[in-house]
Design a protein around this motif. Structure first.
Motif, PDB file in Angstrom:
ATOM      1  N   MET A   1     -15.349  19.147 -11.183  1.00  0.00           N
ATOM      2  CA  MET A   1     -15.385  18.531  -9.837  1.00  0.00           C
ATOM      3  C   MET A   1     -14.125  17.661  -9.646  1.00  0.00           C
ATOM      4  SD  MET A   1     -17.936  16.662  -7.425  1.00  0.00           S
ATOM      5  CE  MET A   1     -19.352  16.090  -8.271  1.00  0.00           C
ATOM      6  N   PRO A   2     -13.425  17.817  -8.495  1.00  0.00           N
ATOM      7  CA  PRO A   2     -12.244  16.965  -8.281  1.00  0.00           C
ATOM      8  C   PRO A   2     -12.658  15.498  -8.179  1.00  0.00           C
ATOM      9  CG  PRO A   2     -12.595  18.504  -6.419  1.00  0.00           C
ATOM     10  CD  PRO A   2     -13.725  18.709  -7.390  1.00  0.00           C
ATOM     11  N   PRO A   3     -11.734  14.577  -8.430  1.00  0.00           N
ATOM     12  CA  PRO A   3     -12.096  13.164  -8.369  1.00  0.00           C
ATOM     13  C   PRO A   3     -12.564  12.751  -6.973  1.00  0.00           C
ATOM     14  CG  PRO A   3      -9.716  13.447  -8.648  1.00  0.00           C
ATOM     15  CD  PRO A   3     -10.328  14.799  -8.780  1.00  0.00           C
ATOM     16  N   ILE A   4     -13.411  11.729  -6.918  1.00  0.00           N
ATOM     17  CA  ILE A   4     -13.914  11.261  -5.614  1.00  0.00           C
ATOM     18  C   ILE A   4     -12.761  10.741  -4.754  1.00  0.00           C
ATOM     19  CG2 ILE A   4     -14.566   8.967  -6.536  1.00  0.00           C
ATOM     20  CD1 ILE A   4     -17.022   9.112  -4.640  1.00  0.00           C
ATOM     21  N   LEU A   5     -11.742  10.176  -5.428  1.00  0.00           N
ATOM     22  CA  LEU A   5     -10.590   9.641  -4.686  1.00  0.00           C
ATOM     23  C   LEU A   5      -9.322   9.890  -5.496  1.00  0.00           C
ATOM     24  CD1 LEU A   5      -9.370   7.708  -2.442  1.00  0.00           C
ATOM     25  CD2 LEU A   5      -9.811   5.854  -4.036  1.00  0.00           C
ATOM     26  N   ALA A   6      -8.278  10.364  -4.814  1.00  0.00           N
ATOM     27  CA  ALA A   6      -6.995  10.520  -5.508  1.00  0.00           C
ATOM     28  C   ALA A   6      -5.850  10.108  -4.589  1.00  0.00           C
ATOM     29  CB  ALA A   6      -6.812  11.975  -5.945  1.00  0.00           C
ATOM     30  N   PHE A   7      -4.934   9.327  -5.123  1.00  0.00           N
ATOM     31  CA  PHE A   7      -3.679   9.015  -4.439  1.00  0.00           C
ATOM     32  C   PHE A   7      -2.606   9.888  -5.073  1.00  0.00           C
ATOM     33  CE2 PHE A   7      -3.513   4.854  -1.981  1.00  0.00           C
ATOM     34  CZ  PHE A   7      -4.859   4.853  -1.692  1.00  0.00           C
ATOM     35  N   GLU A   8      -1.851  10.607  -4.262  1.00  0.00           N
ATOM     36  CA  GLU A   8      -0.769  11.438  -4.801  1.00  0.00           C
ATOM     37  C   GLU A   8       0.546  10.980  -4.205  1.00  0.00           C
ATOM     38  OE1 GLU A   8      -1.674  15.567  -4.186  1.00  0.00           O
ATOM     39  OE2 GLU A   8      -3.303  15.526  -5.666  1.00  0.00           O
ATOM     40  N   ASN A   9       1.339  10.288  -4.995  1.00  0.00           N
ATOM     41  CA  ASN A   9       2.666   9.813  -4.589  1.00  0.00           C
ATOM     42  C   ASN A   9       2.657   9.112  -3.233  1.00  0.00           C
ATOM     43  OD1 ASN A   9       3.181  12.871  -5.924  1.00  0.00           O
ATOM     44  ND2 ASN A   9       4.178  11.119  -6.892  1.00  0.00           N
ATOM     45  N   VAL A  10       1.730   8.170  -3.079  1.00  0.00           N
ATOM     46  CA  VAL A  10       1.595   7.490  -1.788  1.00  0.00           C
ATOM     47  C   VAL A  10       2.555   6.304  -1.695  1.00  0.00           C
ATOM     48  CG1 VAL A  10       0.026   6.106  -0.354  1.00  0.00           C
ATOM     49  CG2 VAL A  10      -0.809   8.176  -1.463  1.00  0.00           C
ATOM     50  N   SER A  11       3.286   6.250  -0.589  1.00  0.00           N
ATOM     51  CA  SER A  11       4.093   5.068  -0.292  1.00  0.00           C
ATOM     52  C   SER A  11       3.657   4.545   1.067  1.00  0.00           C
ATOM     53  CB  SER A  11       5.579   5.410  -0.231  1.00  0.00           C
ATOM     54  OG  SER A  11       6.013   5.830  -1.506  1.00  0.00           O
ATOM     55  N   PHE A  12       3.779   3.227   1.233  1.00  0.00           N
ATOM     56  CA  PHE A  12       3.445   2.650   2.535  1.00  0.00           C
ATOM     57  C   PHE A  12       4.357   1.470   2.835  1.00  0.00           C
ATOM     58  CE2 PHE A  12       1.434  -0.410   5.279  1.00  0.00           C
ATOM     59  CZ  PHE A  12       1.154   0.380   6.376  1.00  0.00           C
ATOM     60  N   ALA A  13       4.803   1.397   4.084  1.00  0.00           N
ATOM     61  CA  ALA A  13       5.632   0.273   4.534  1.00  0.00           C
ATOM     62  C   ALA A  13       5.110  -0.211   5.883  1.00  0.00           C
ATOM     63  CB  ALA A  13       7.082   0.726   4.667  1.00  0.00           C
ATOM     64  N   TYR A  14       5.101  -1.550   6.075  1.00  0.00           N
ATOM     65  CA  TYR A  14       4.795  -2.114   7.400  1.00  0.00           C
ATOM     66  C   TYR A  14       6.127  -2.260   8.127  1.00  0.00           C
ATOM     67  CZ  TYR A  14       0.161  -3.791   5.778  1.00  0.00           C
ATOM     68  OH  TYR A  14      -1.128  -3.893   5.308  1.00  0.00           O
ATOM     69  N   ASP A  15       6.356  -1.513   9.178  1.00  0.00           N
ATOM     70  CA  ASP A  15       7.600  -1.609   9.956  1.00  0.00           C
ATOM     71  C   ASP A  15       8.834  -1.686   9.060  1.00  0.00           C
ATOM     72  OD1 ASP A  15       6.265  -1.616  12.361  1.00  0.00           O
ATOM     73  OD2 ASP A  15       5.910  -3.775  12.256  1.00  0.00           O
ATOM     74  N   GLY A  16       8.930  -0.795   8.120  1.00  0.00           N
ATOM     75  CA  GLY A  16      10.114  -0.759   7.258  1.00  0.00           C
ATOM     76  C   GLY A  16      10.049  -1.722   6.082  1.00  0.00           C
ATOM     77  N   PHE A  17       8.976  -2.543   5.990  1.00  0.00           N
ATOM     78  CA  PHE A  17       8.821  -3.468   4.859  1.00  0.00           C
ATOM     79  C   PHE A  17       7.934  -2.785   3.815  1.00  0.00           C
ATOM     80  CE2 PHE A  17       6.205  -6.899   2.910  1.00  0.00           C
ATOM     81  CZ  PHE A  17       7.218  -7.597   2.286  1.00  0.00           C
ATOM     82  N   PRO A  18       8.541  -2.293   2.709  1.00  0.00           N
ATOM     83  CA  PRO A  18       7.753  -1.501   1.756  1.00  0.00           C
ATOM     84  C   PRO A  18       6.736  -2.354   0.993  1.00  0.00           C
ATOM     85  CG  PRO A  18      10.065  -1.635   1.051  1.00  0.00           C
ATOM     86  CD  PRO A  18       9.937  -2.453   2.294  1.00  0.00           C
ATOM     87  N   VAL A  19       5.518  -1.870   0.922  1.00  0.00           N
ATOM     88  CA  VAL A  19       4.462  -2.593   0.199  1.00  0.00           C
ATOM     89  C   VAL A  19       3.988  -1.777  -1.004  1.00  0.00           C
ATOM     90  CG1 VAL A  19       2.142  -3.567   0.370  1.00  0.00           C
ATOM     91  CG2 VAL A  19       3.734  -3.837   2.263  1.00  0.00           C
ATOM     92  N   LEU A  20       3.778  -0.494  -0.833  1.00  0.00           N
ATOM     93  CA  LEU A  20       3.358   0.347  -1.952  1.00  0.00           C
ATOM     94  C   LEU A  20       4.379   1.463  -2.148  1.00  0.00           C
ATOM     95  CD1 LEU A  20      -0.451   0.616  -1.128  1.00  0.00           C
ATOM     96  CD2 LEU A  20       0.591  -0.752  -2.941  1.00  0.00           C
TER      97      LEU A  20
END
Ligand SMILES: Nc1ncnc2c1ncn2[C@@H]1O[C@H](COP(=O)(O)OP(=O)(O)OP(=O)(O)O)[C@@H](O)[C@H]1O
Ligand SMILES: [Mg+2]
Length: 248
Positions: A1-20
């Protein structure tokens, strides 16, 4: 069974301000995972991405291997702090029923089953006898327990808790941790916490969120805390210094 949750190479920025940055990890069904990290490290942002309030700038978030969860009542969330009007006349039972609003039919009345489910959720947090109390009159610890009851009333598969014991006394903290430990057979739990004792005793795995993400086992967390908490992961810094020696 695949995992309940998976992050795959996730990046996130608020208006160009990188957080993850380039975050990859997965959570298996039935796990109880602690999330730690410095203030501003991106823990709440990570939760908002899971909840779909924010969209990744890059990468994918998968539920059982798919981009959206198939099941209704899949996710529930206990936010970091909830500001509520303490004068607002709403009972404890009504707050818990609030977790079932999506079940409410157009004519707007909760069913007998909804009431039974709400009382069952109050049982799980040990507050059934408070059902008719005004929510605003509860202590902070009791308030948090009611919010947990509201989150679990729809029997979610994955429960996200953002520092559920941050503003409560140590007695309530212990009670809340007992309640969460008792839920672990029914629900996959992901909890942001600064409480090291809980991490060591209760959770199976720890995710350190510090713009990047690393996974630790509870014993390794002690080492990190002893060395002045949230520095770059040990393995990585050892690797970097050996590289520096090779390439001065
Ligand atoms: N809506 C927003 N717009 C712009 N920047 C934001 C926003 N929300 C958070 N941030 C910034 O993103 C970074 C990560 O915030 P986040 O709330 O995810 O951290 P956290 O790890 O939950 O911190 P804490 O331990 O204090 O709760 C911080 O620098 C914060 O200032
Ligand atoms: Mg936060």
């Amino acid at each position: 069974m695949p995992p309940i949750l998976a992050f795959e190479n996730v990046s996130f920025a608020y208006d160009g301000f990188p957080v993850l940055r380039n975050v990859s990890f997965h959570i298996d069904e039935g796990e109880y995972v602690g999330i730690i990290g410095p203030n501003g490290g991106g823990k709440t942002t990570l939760f908002k991405l899971i909840l779909g309030f924010l969209k990744p700038t890059h990468g994918k978030i998968l539920f059982y291997g798919k981009p959206t969860a198939d099941v209704t009542d899949f996710l529930a969330y206990v936010p970091q702090t909830l500001r509520h009007d303490r004068q607002f006349p709403i009972s404890v039972l009504e707050v818990v029923l609030g977790g079932l609003l999506h079940r409410l039919p157009w004519y707007g009345r909760f069913s007998k089953k909804d009431h039974e489910d709400a009382l069952c959720a109050l049982d799980k947090v040990g507050l059934r006898e408070f059902q008719n109390r005004q929510f605003g009159t509860l202590s902070l610890g009791q308030t948090q327990r009611v919010l947990i009851a509201r989150a679990i009333v729809s029997r979610p598969k994955l429960l996200l808790l953002d520092e559920p014991t941050a503003s409560v006394d140590s007695h309530s903290e212990a009670e809340i941790h007992k309640i969460l430990a008792s839920l672990r057979n029914e629900i996959t739990l992901l909890m942001v916490t600064h409480d090291i004792r809980t991490i060591i005793q209760d959770v199976q795995r720890v995710i350190l969120v510090q713009n990047e993400v690393s996974t630790l086992n509870p014993a390794e967390v002690c080492e990190h805390f002893a060395l002045g908490v949230y520095h770059t992961p040990l393995v990585k810094s050892a690797f970097n210094s050996s590289q520096e020696k090779k390439n001065p």
